[in-house]
Design an enzyme around this catalytic site. Structure first.
Site, short mmCIF file in Angstrom:
data_model
loop_
_atom_site.label_atom_id
_atom_site.label_comp_id
_atom_site.label_asym_id
_atom_site.label_seq_id
_atom_site.Cartn_x
_atom_site.Cartn_y
_atom_site.Cartn_z
N GLY A 71 62.87 -12.65 38.92
CA GLY A 71 63.53 -12.37 40.19
C GLY A 71 63.70 -13.62 41.02
O GLY A 71 62.87 -14.55 40.94
N GLY A 73 65.39 -13.47 44.46
CA GLY A 73 65.92 -13.14 45.78
C GLY A 73 65.15 -13.91 46.84
O GLY A 73 64.55 -14.96 46.57
N TRP A 75 62.33 -13.17 48.47
CA TRP A 75 60.88 -13.26 48.18
C TRP A 75 60.65 -13.83 46.78
O TRP A 75 59.72 -14.59 46.55
CB TRP A 75 60.24 -11.88 48.33
CG TRP A 75 58.73 -11.81 48.27
CD1 TRP A 75 58.00 -10.92 47.55
CD2 TRP A 75 57.78 -12.64 48.97
NE1 TRP A 75 56.65 -11.12 47.76
CE2 TRP A 75 56.49 -12.18 48.62
CE3 TRP A 75 57.90 -13.72 49.83
CZ2 TRP A 75 55.32 -12.76 49.12
CZ3 TRP A 75 56.73 -14.31 50.33
CH2 TRP A 75 55.46 -13.83 49.97
N LYS A 182 57.90 -3.64 46.20
CA LYS A 182 57.46 -2.61 47.15
C LYS A 182 58.28 -1.35 46.94
O LYS A 182 59.50 -1.37 47.10
CB LYS A 182 57.58 -3.15 48.57
CG LYS A 182 56.55 -4.28 48.77
CD LYS A 182 56.44 -4.84 50.14
CE LYS A 182 55.19 -5.72 50.20
NZ LYS A 182 55.11 -6.55 51.40
N ALA A 215 59.35 -13.44 53.87
CA ALA A 215 59.64 -14.57 52.99
C ALA A 215 60.11 -15.83 53.74
O ALA A 215 59.63 -16.92 53.43
CB ALA A 215 60.68 -14.15 51.95
N LYS A 275 55.12 0.93 54.39
CA LYS A 275 55.41 0.30 55.70
C LYS A 275 56.89 0.03 55.85
O LYS A 275 57.40 -0.09 56.98
CB LYS A 275 54.54 -0.95 55.91
CG LYS A 275 54.68 -2.03 54.84
CD LYS A 275 55.77 -3.02 55.11
CE LYS A 275 56.11 -3.81 53.86
NZ LYS A 275 57.22 -4.72 54.04
N ASN A 341 64.09 -4.38 56.99
CA ASN A 341 64.23 -2.94 57.19
C ASN A 341 64.45 -2.61 58.66
O ASN A 341 65.29 -1.79 59.01
CB ASN A 341 62.98 -2.21 56.67
CG ASN A 341 62.96 -2.17 55.15
OD1 ASN A 341 63.68 -1.39 54.55
ND2 ASN A 341 62.19 -3.06 54.53
N GLN A 369 64.28 -2.31 51.21
CA GLN A 369 63.68 -1.39 50.24
C GLN A 369 63.29 -0.04 50.82
O GLN A 369 63.14 0.94 50.10
CB GLN A 369 62.45 -2.06 49.61
CG GLN A 369 62.81 -3.32 48.83
CD GLN A 369 63.25 -3.01 47.42
OE1 GLN A 369 62.46 -2.96 46.52
NE2 GLN A 369 64.54 -2.78 47.24
#
Ligand SMILES: NC(=O)C1=CN([C@@H]2O[C@H](COP(=O)(O)OP(=O)(O)OC[C@H]3O[C@@H](n4cnc5c(N)ncnc54)[C@H](O)[C@@H]3O)[C@@H](O)[C@H]2O)C=CC1
Ligand SMILES: O=C(CO)COP(=O)(O)O
Length: 430
Positions: A71, A73, A75, A182, A215, A275, A341, A369
């Protein structure tokens, strides 16, 4: 009493370090070069630290571990930077080259992997942050993972099933993994942690990393903490031969990124996934202009539901994890203050647009997410008939997917909690 600030202002680097080292050792075990000193070092010195206490305290392994991050992205690239810095610094533990698998795309007419490998920046997902040269962007998933001893999963979790299916039969049988994802896997079989999904599909042990880690701040090397959770597998080969807590600490801990390693994989994963749902709720009230009190109320209800969800469906998770670890309440606070988010949900409230539209408009290919997780949580709670026991999670789902009006959020929470509001005169029960 020893004064850090006086020493920092007047002494040379080595004197400062020695003084601070003595001071810290008298109080608590120092785990890396102190952050206050690290921040004053040149970029070159940061990469060639002569005082790497953590390296000295972890014994060399027989065969240094090859690490691949899956990955790239926001993060994914940040964690790749962290891991590559430590791999370069600790050759007795890790192979210097770290592969980062990149879902290839074209940016301004050039392949993203080529840009990363020449410019040493991920211009799309983590612009203006220099990446270590031993970090290699690799567009070929199978070649990126084939020699890896440690796989670090770091992708938006909706892509996990497809990636895992491509990994089947293409990884080392005794590889170990850490999931930075997550979310949950929900199916007719139940609700599962993503680390469990990896273990079941690939037959490898998988822990998790989660914490108060936006991040962009970690990438800029602002100070933060995180939690890594890992249970030693039944086929653990022994210290110096296999991945254990000390190795994981050496892999992820940086002077600006402080790691605590524990066993509670379920606790940190539940907290990290849920969260994001709470953060959507905070974004709604922020977008409606209701201020800090409303946000705090959402976080209060949210924390209670996170803990209850953990206790109900992952009874091995520990309540202390939620308030003692970075992965619990600290992550809730940072995400609800400034995460993606909360930004997406705020934009929804201000524009009346859908979650997907807002995600596209604001995030340039990144993912919020919570949009997926609130649906997964709803599906699972509906399956077991428990939606009314998780009023905030259900209200967030209703707003995102069923067009429930946002300004009824407080009423939905109270209503679902079973508060009986007296009917107005002339109002009839259904
Ligand atoms: N960004 C953050 O501050 C933090 C994120 N996380 C979690 O880490 C995980 C990864 O997040 P980010 O790295 O921020 O990702 P991101 O949100 O930046 O997503 C973009 C990434 O998704 C990839 N992508 C797009 N379409 C794809 C496809 N069809 N197949 C595979 N990959 C595709 C892109 O190439 C890019 O690498 C998520 O679960 C997130 O919740 C955890 C802590 C902090
Ligand atoms: O998980 C995160 C911080 O730990 C990041 O949250 P967002 O995806 O909302 O930015």
């Amino acid at each position: 009493m020893f004064s850090i600030s006086r020493i920092t202002r007047t002494s040379s680097f080595t004197t400062q370090f020695r003084a601070l080292y003595r001071f810290k050792h008298s109080a608590r075990k120092l785990q890396s070069i102190p952050f206050s000193i690290y921040k004053k070092m040149s970029a070159a010195d940061r990469l060639n630290q002569t005082h790497d206490i953590l390296s000295e305290s972890v014994q060399a392994v027989e065969n240094p571990f090859k690490v691949t991050v899956i990955g790239s992205g926001n993060w994914g690239t940040t964690i790749s930077k962290v891991v590559a810095e430590n791999a370069a610094l600790r050759p007795h533990l890790f192979v210097k080259r770290v592969d980062m698998w990149v879902f290839e795309e074209t940016v301004d007419g050039q392949k993203l992997t080529e840009i990363i490998n020449t410019k040493h920046q991920n211009v799309k997902y983590l612009p203006n942050i220099d990446l270590p040269e031993n970090l290699v962007a690799n567009p070929d998933l199978v070649s990126a993972v084939k020699d890896a001893d440690i796989l670090v999963f770091n992708i938006p979790h909706q892509f996990l099933p497809r990636i895992v299916s491509q990994l089947q039969g293409n990884i080392k049988k005794d590889a170990r993994a850490i999931s930075c994802l997550k979310g949950f896997d929900v199916s007719k079989d139940g609700v599962k942690l993503l680390s469990t999904y990896v273990t079941e599909k690939l037959g490898i042990t998988c822990g998790a990393l989660s914490g108060a880690n936006l991040a962009p701040e970690v990438a800029k090397e602002n100070w933060s903490e995180t939690t890594v959770a890992y249970e030693l597998p039944k086929d653990f080969k022994g210290e110096g031969k296999d991945v254990d807590h000390a190795v994981l600490k050496a892999l992820f801990h940086r002077p600006y990124f402080h790691v605590n390693v524990i066993d509670d994989v379920a606790g940190i994963s539940v907290a990290g996934a849920l969260k994001n749902v709470v953060a959507l709720g905070c974004g709604f009230v922020e977008g409606l202009g209701w201020g800090n009190n409303a946000s705090a109320a959402i976080q209060r209800v949210g924390l209670g539901e996170i803990i209850k969800f953990g206790q109900m469906f992952f009874p091995d998770s520990r309540v202390e994890t939620y308030y003692q670890e970075s992965a619990g309440v600290a992550d809730l606070i940072t995400t609800c203050s400034g995460g993606r988010n909360v930004r997406v949900a705020t934009h929804m409230a201000k524009t009346g647009k859908s979650a997907e539209e807002c995600e596209k408009e604001l995030l340039n290919g990144q993912s919020a997410q919570g949009i997926h997780t609130c649906k997964e949580v709803h599906e699972w709670l509906a399956e077991c008939g428990k939606t009314d026991e998780f009023v905030l999670f259900e209200a967030v789902y209703q707003i995102v997917y069923e067009n429930a009006p946002m300004d009824t959020l407080p009423d939905m929470i109270e209503d679902l909690q079973g508060v009986n509001i007296p009917k107005e005169e002339g109002e009839h029960s259904e």
